[in-house]
Design an enzyme around this catalytic site. Sequence first.
Site, PDB file in Angstrom:
ATOM      1  N   CYS A 172      -4.732   2.550  -3.556  1.00  0.00           N
ATOM      2  CA  CYS A 172      -3.646   3.106  -3.148  1.00  0.00           C
ATOM      3  C   CYS A 172      -2.310   2.074  -3.123  1.00  0.00           C
ATOM      4  O   CYS A 172      -1.548   1.698  -2.325  1.00  0.00           O
ATOM      5  CB  CYS A 172      -3.602   3.264  -1.414  1.00  0.00           C
TER       6      CYS A 172
ATOM      7  N   ASP B 167       3.185  -3.965   8.061  1.00  0.00           N
ATOM      8  CA  ASP B 167       2.000  -3.414   8.016  1.00  0.00           C
ATOM      9  C   ASP B 167       0.902  -4.365   8.065  1.00  0.00           C
ATOM     10  O   ASP B 167       0.523  -4.988   7.446  1.00  0.00           O
ATOM     11  CB  ASP B 167       1.878  -2.613   6.443  1.00  0.00           C
TER      12      ASP B 167
ATOM     13  N   LYS C  19     -10.265   0.211  10.916  1.00  0.00           N
ATOM     14  CA  LYS C  19     -10.484  -0.936   9.984  1.00  0.00           C
ATOM     15  C   LYS C  19     -10.966  -2.142  10.607  1.00  0.00           C
ATOM     16  O   LYS C  19     -11.367  -3.045  10.211  1.00  0.00           O
ATOM     17  CB  LYS C  19      -9.159  -1.033   9.119  1.00  0.00           C
TER      18      LYS C  19
ATOM     19  N   HIS D 287       0.929  -1.073   0.060  1.00  0.00           N
ATOM     20  CA  HIS D 287      -0.016  -0.177  -0.043  1.00  0.00           C
ATOM     21  C   HIS D 287       0.868   1.310   0.078  1.00  0.00           C
ATOM     22  O   HIS D 287       2.076   1.221   0.723  1.00  0.00           O
ATOM     23  CB  HIS D 287      -0.895  -0.186   1.182  1.00  0.00           C
TER      24      HIS D 287
ATOM     25  N   GLN E 107      -4.257  -4.630   7.103  1.00  0.00           N
ATOM     26  CA  GLN E 107      -5.288  -5.432   6.719  1.00  0.00           C
ATOM     27  C   GLN E 107      -5.454  -6.926   7.598  1.00  0.00           C
ATOM     28  O   GLN E 107      -6.335  -7.393   7.702  1.00  0.00           O
ATOM     29  CB  GLN E 107      -5.078  -6.033   5.211  1.00  0.00           C
TER      30      GLN E 107
HETATM   31  C1  LIG Z   1      -2.369  -2.922   3.586  1.00  0.00           C
HETATM   32  C2  LIG Z   1      -2.661  -1.457   4.159  1.00  0.00           C
HETATM   33  N1  LIG Z   1      -1.471  -0.523   4.674  1.00  0.00           N
HETATM   34  C3  LIG Z   1      -2.062   0.494   5.006  1.00  0.00           C
HETATM   35  C4  LIG Z   1      -3.237   1.195   5.083  1.00  0.00           C
HETATM   36  C5  LIG Z   1      -3.399   2.624   5.388  1.00  0.00           C
HETATM   37  O1  LIG Z   1      -4.021   2.552   6.384  1.00  0.00           O
HETATM   38  P1  LIG Z   1      -4.819   3.907   7.023  1.00  0.00           P
HETATM   39  O2  LIG Z   1      -5.587   4.729   5.890  1.00  0.00           O
HETATM   40  O3  LIG Z   1      -5.768   3.494   8.001  1.00  0.00           O
HETATM   41  O4  LIG Z   1      -3.643   4.774   7.480  1.00  0.00           O
HETATM   42  C6  LIG Z   1      -4.250   0.505   4.525  1.00  0.00           C
HETATM   43  C7  LIG Z   1      -5.555   0.880   4.292  1.00  0.00           C
HETATM   44  O5  LIG Z   1      -6.105   1.715   3.366  1.00  0.00           O
HETATM   45  C8  LIG Z   1      -4.133  -0.760   3.954  1.00  0.00           C
HETATM   46  O6  LIG Z   1      -4.694  -1.550   3.328  1.00  0.00           O
END
Ligand SMILES: Cc1ncc(COP(=O)(O)O)c(C=O)c1O
Lengths: 408, 408, 126, 126
Positions: free
Chosen positions: A365, A201, A227, A123, A204
Amino acid sequence: MTWNLEELRREFPILQQQVHGKRLVFLDSAASAQKPRAVIEALTTVYTTAYANVHRGLYSLAEAATAHYEEAREKIAHFIGASDPGELIYVRNATEALNLVAYAWGRKHITAGDRIVITEMEHHSNLVPWMMLAQERGAELAYLPVTAAGELELTALPPLLADGRTRVVAFTLMSNVLGTIPPAQELTAMAHAAGALVVADGAQAVPHLPVNVQTLGVDFLAFSGHKLGGPGIGALWGRRRLLEAMPPFLFGGDMILSVKKHSATWNELPYKFEAGTPAIAEAVGFGVAVDFLSALGMEAVQQHEQMLVAYALERLPEVPGLHILGPTHPHRGGAVSFWLEGIHPHDIASVLDSEGICIRAGLHCAEPLHARFGLPASARASFFIYNGTDDVDALVAGLQGVVKLLRR
Amino acid sequence: MTWNLEELRREFPILQQQVHGKRLVFLDSAASAQKPRAVIEALTTVYTTAYANVHRGLYSLAEAATAHYEEAREKIAHFIGASDPGELIYVRNATEALNLVAYAWGRKHITAGDRIVITEMEHHSNLVPWMMLAQERGAELAYLPVTAAGELELTALPPLLADGRTRVVAFTLMSNVLGTIPPAQELTAMAHAAGALVVADGAQAVPHLPVNVQTLGVDFLAFSGHKLGGPGIGALWGRRRLLEAMPPFLFGGDMILSVKKHSATWNELPYKFEAGTPAIAEAVGFGVAVDFLSALGMEAVQQHEQMLVAYALERLPEVPGLHILGPTHPHRGGAVSFWLEGIHPHDIASVLDSEGICIRAGLHCAEPLHARFGLPASARASFFIYNGTDDVDALVAGLQGVVKLLRR
Amino acid sequence: MSDLYREQLLEHYHEPQNYGVLPEADVDVQLDNPTCGDTIHLTARLDPEGRIAKVMFEGHGCVISMAAASMLTEDVVGKTPQEVAALELHDVEEMMGGLRLSMGRVKCALLAVNALKKGLRESGRL
Amino acid sequence: MSDLYREQLLEHYHEPQNYGVLPEADVDVQLDNPTCGDTIHLTARLDPEGRIAKVMFEGHGCVISMAAASMLTEDVVGKTPQEVAALELHDVEEMMGGLRLSMGRVKCALLAVNALKKGLRESGRL
Ligand SMILES: Cc1ncc(COP(=O)(O)O)c(C=O)c1O
Ligand SMILES: Cc1ncc(COP(=O)(O)O)c(C=O)c1O
């Protein structure tokens, strides 16, 4: 079925609503999850009975707020297998958590000639912070490739670790596009053997399967409360030893021990990394969301979503010209991305919306990952605890309608 | 009286509760304000009817959430006199807003030999970020002194501006300890004439008096939503021209336009500075809190608090051995700090708590200011719209009790 | 079925008008919408009075962006560059049959007109 | 009136026991609580068997920190350094008459005992 779905759905007030006169089929929890009644009510309870700024208040209201805020921290730390709540830092979201590591750890430890390894399925939030750190420091940013089947090309890692220049390996515990669950323990062991730290990370993974930082062995874990059914908040977990050796990230109230005119000393963990008034009620709500998932059991959550994935992988190919991205076995997460021949994903999402079906369309993203597959965008349906096979049925029927309407 | 206090108090559910069997006398709004019912209900409404991740969603739920999120931004921008909502960035709190400026603007523009001017009355959040920036860049951090009466020593500014080395002047629009309201327009004009930017810390001013960025002429304004009745969120306002020339601060989802493997381009304002999933319902609640204050009128809010300050300044000296910090005229904000001869502020707060009176004791995140006055700590009562003269009466009676109990 | 996908739009999408590249064009411009992956290549010729004489487009994207492009190639003929520059979202919505676009789709609908404006600017007609 | 400020504590606060500086002390230590501005200067002598023989303190701070210091000087006499090292919040609360301290006041109550532990460590007795 691991729980009574109808009963569970009643715990999510938003799911009771109709969209365009149809039942709401919410298939975008990977972006942000809906909130159980318990979380919504917890916010009301905090604000109507126990709200005040935390930590420095000596009156009962402030002490009650502080107690709830810190209890939530303990629950969240426990939820990811951390025994020391001082290692759990509240942040706005997983993105801020990853930036915190890239700024505070990265700017101290990454120098010219070092290498940072990430993967092609990251992401942007676990990619751009490292890209910018590498650019600032004159370090190299290297990518672990993704195979056509949507798995990580593990054989590419040893060569990247061989010369001892790699300082950190950062990867997702579950792809938000492919649903892929990389072999985190294996990757971590390889990175550690080469003297590199591991940043996971968990945005998910944490909401959807059991995650235990001890078992995984990672050094940092970033995730988001929103999430997993909580409010607009997130967390960073890190090893105490590393966090203590890091300079702070944001400076200001609460994170200091003492401030003189030209020097300052820092508070103990986790406060050193929590500058200013934190999101207090949000933290409490985060804890309640974790309670909600814990009560279901994360093994059950994973099992439920795997069942849905298996069913979706079986039914989606009924739609003519539909191609699934990522693993086609069910040992994957519940984010199922796909594309339809000759139809733009935006149109898929818009047409499905008129049926009350919420899916996401775009790059999710993850632009380099889409480039890897030569796709300008994709459509994604993602599952959570409140989804059922009826949602998959609705999706498939909806997609049939999309094809009928838009394909010549 | 500018509004019916009993009616207004009924809008704050927490004020209906009893503490230790006594009416809750909440005098710590400078730390964080209580929330009106409308804000609490707005959170519930978002989560039960219109919650989804913003911006990238093409379905109705996401569009509704995005619309509410952006409408709140417009309201908040309008509230501080900004005509361009793209200049208003959501952050967690005023502290993050100030760090954003220090990191993103500061690391680009401050170099060795430059000077940063702040004041002795700054909150740590508008002090430590500048101290760390100065240390990192080899710049000088200079302080505008505070007089014995708690005002800024304005004559000290011209010498600090004379050599043209000062790049930025950062000061609070209202001291959270002294209640002092520095002459912001005058300071800004002087700073601008010397080619320096002005960063205003509006954490205390924005909730308590009319603040208009156009009239003030400042370049950046940091403030917190939670201090004006909103949830755990804050905002940074900055001039478009400056924000556009700044590199982003946090990197990740939503703040990018496009990401390649080794390069990225940034989204337009304000999104360039909002990385990751924002605090969506919190932003909506922030907007509702602003509506609530706007309906009362910020002139009326200021007038109400000045009335309370005048009353407190008259009655507090009845308590033997009580000394007030800061201006003793009522043209000041509603944060009234004081100390009692021979009695530690912590004991004042603890004893008052048993009477249901919530005040703060300690350094109020302003250690250099306390050092200036030679005090190890102080006690602070601070007012907001729901306070009345009955709260001041309760405070004075409580303090009389403290003296009786603890002084020999 | 979605109001967004009314017959008229779908016809333009399935059988776009003025699809292709105009030879010896006065305006030749490329515009992408990186968030969506929509791309457009737009060519136009002006008449002696400086009004738009003909516009053609090529590209790929969603129904909205492609239908809007197709409709635009018909709609702007005869307009001056200044009139094109003045076109706003509202006008595009009118052009598309009184459609009300949701925020998420505005960029799609505006891609073609923004490309044309960009091309007019770059060729010095604006 | 607050349970925190019971008679016993107030007596120790108003008339602290063992207030002052012990000459020829084996332990001599200074500890501050910067958040509160509480400070303590603690001196102690050990008997030939290494047990605490006498403790004195000086300083200023809130009722809790000063009363806790005063009570501690009486309570630890006869204890070994190891026994002192083992003292926890709960023990201090017991020593203070079964008080239940709120989070905000824990640091105040522990200032004296933490100073003594620090002094014992620094003087090599722990
Ligand atoms: C794999 C992953 N990493 C990071 C993020 C970033 O999360 P957030 O938007 O809550 O900062 C997301 C979600 O959009 C994600 O799916
Ligand atoms: C003057 C001043 N500046 C900055 C802050 C920091 O605000 P926050 O804690 O919301 O970041 C505060 C409040 O504590 C304040 O009073």
